[in-house]
Design an enzyme around this catalytic site. Structure first.
Site, PDB file in Angstrom:
ATOM      1  N   CYS A  38       0.837  -1.197   0.000  1.00 45.39           N
ATOM      2  CA  CYS A  38       0.000   0.000   0.000  1.00 45.39           C
ATOM      3  C   CYS A  38       0.879   1.259   0.000  1.00 45.39           C
ATOM      4  O   CYS A  38       1.557   1.524  -0.981  1.00 45.39           O
ATOM      5  CB  CYS A  38      -0.983  -0.034   1.168  1.00 45.39           C
ATOM      6  SG  CYS A  38      -2.420   1.047   0.925  1.00 45.39           S
ATOM      7  N   HIS A  74      -3.722  -5.371   0.395  1.00 47.06           N
ATOM      8  CA  HIS A  74      -3.195  -5.963   1.624  1.00 47.06           C
ATOM      9  C   HIS A  74      -3.405  -7.471   1.635  1.00 47.06           C
ATOM     10  O   HIS A  74      -4.531  -7.952   1.713  1.00 47.06           O
ATOM     11  CB  HIS A  74      -3.874  -5.345   2.848  1.00 47.06           C
ATOM     12  CG  HIS A  74      -3.581  -3.891   3.027  1.00 47.06           C
ATOM     13  ND1 HIS A  74      -2.489  -3.431   3.731  1.00 47.06           N
ATOM     14  CD2 HIS A  74      -4.238  -2.794   2.578  1.00 47.06           C
ATOM     15  CE1 HIS A  74      -2.483  -2.106   3.714  1.00 47.06           C
ATOM     16  NE2 HIS A  74      -3.526  -1.691   3.020  1.00 47.06           N
ATOM     17  N   GLU A  83      -1.329  -9.119   3.883  1.00 45.60           N
ATOM     18  CA  GLU A  83      -0.700  -9.461   5.152  1.00 45.60           C
ATOM     19  C   GLU A  83      -1.641  -9.463   6.341  1.00 45.60           C
ATOM     20  O   GLU A  83      -1.305  -9.978   7.419  1.00 45.60           O
ATOM     21  CB  GLU A  83       0.461  -8.491   5.424  1.00 45.60           C
ATOM     22  CG  GLU A  83       0.082  -7.133   6.004  1.00 45.60           C
ATOM     23  CD  GLU A  83      -0.608  -6.174   5.027  1.00 45.60           C
ATOM     24  OE1 GLU A  83      -0.915  -5.042   5.457  1.00 45.60           O
ATOM     25  OE2 GLU A  83      -0.848  -6.543   3.868  1.00 45.60           O
TER      26      GLU A  83
END
Length: 231
Positions: free
Chosen positions: A90, A176, A178
């Site tokens: 990001c 994202h 993660e």
């Protein structure tokens, strides 16, 4: 346990998430650098075996409001010039793109929520190849241009640049992978004002995390493992 991984963190709850145990399994010693608090310079980043630049709710161009971005950007540029493994997520991907001379700018809209990617031809040959139709978590309003010499890997409707790679050692993800699904509530609290401003009901994200979280976590581990394998 001699390898080091530095993670640049811009806000406390946007951490390495699923990536941290994968790094530990591979013998990396993880250290967080808190952006705006810890000194971040090229020598420090160049010395690490791996650098992960995490997300955050600011723009790379807001150097007048957040002066630490100047040193952070220069340090990232130094590491990239040295050709060392770097992952950006990001805001982190935007900082990498900027350091490589690509434009990063606000889009005037927000992409927040779970949604599937469309892979490019090069994306289907990349570490993202097995993401399939699994929705990933999007949370951004800015967008990067693809840096010169990089491969464009993925897109979504209205946001054509979702991921890029340079060789095996640089990966930039606008979305994202993660985030641990069970930790999403921290995001909903921390970004409450942004959700309200965009009239997004946190219940929608909470329900989507419950629906897609397990599949996304499996896919994310596979993608991140594949990228680490390639280093």
């Amino acid at each position: 346990m001699n390898r080091t991984a530095l993670a640049i963190r811009h806000v406390a709850f946007e951490d390495l998430g699923l990536l941290e145990p994968l790094l530990a399994e591979r013998g990396y010693r993880v250290r967080y650098l808190e952006a705006g608090v810890d000194a971040i310079d090229g020598h420090l980043l160049d010395a690490a075996d791996l650098v992960v630049v995490l997300g955050g709710p600011i723009g790379v161009y807001e150097t007048d409001r957040y002066p630490f971005l100047v040193d952070e950007s220069a340090a990232i540029a130094s590491r990239l010039a040295a050709g060392k493994p770097t992952l950006g997520i990001c805001l982190g991907a935007q900082l990498i793109a900027q350091a490589l001379g690509a434009e990063v700018a606000p889009t005037g809209r927000a992409e927040i929520g779970f949604g599937a990617l469309t892979l490019t031809d090069e994306g289907r040959e990349s570490v993202l190849k097995d993401i399939g139709e699994v929705p990933v978590l999007h949370w951004h309003g800015d967008q990067f241009a693809i840096p010169a010499g990089a491969k464009r890997l993925a897109q979504t409707t209205g946001f054509p640049n979702q991921a890029f790679a340079i060789g095996e050692h640089v990966l930039g993800l606008q979305f994202h992978l993660e985030v641990e699904p069970e930790q999403l509530e921290r995001w909903l609290i921390g970004h409450a004002h942004e959700l309200s401003a965009h009239r997004i009901d946190p219940k929608v994200l909470r329900d989507d995390a419950a629906l897609h979280g397990a599949a996304l976590a499996r896919a994310a581990r596979g993608i991140l493992d594949a990228w680490l394998d390639g280093l």
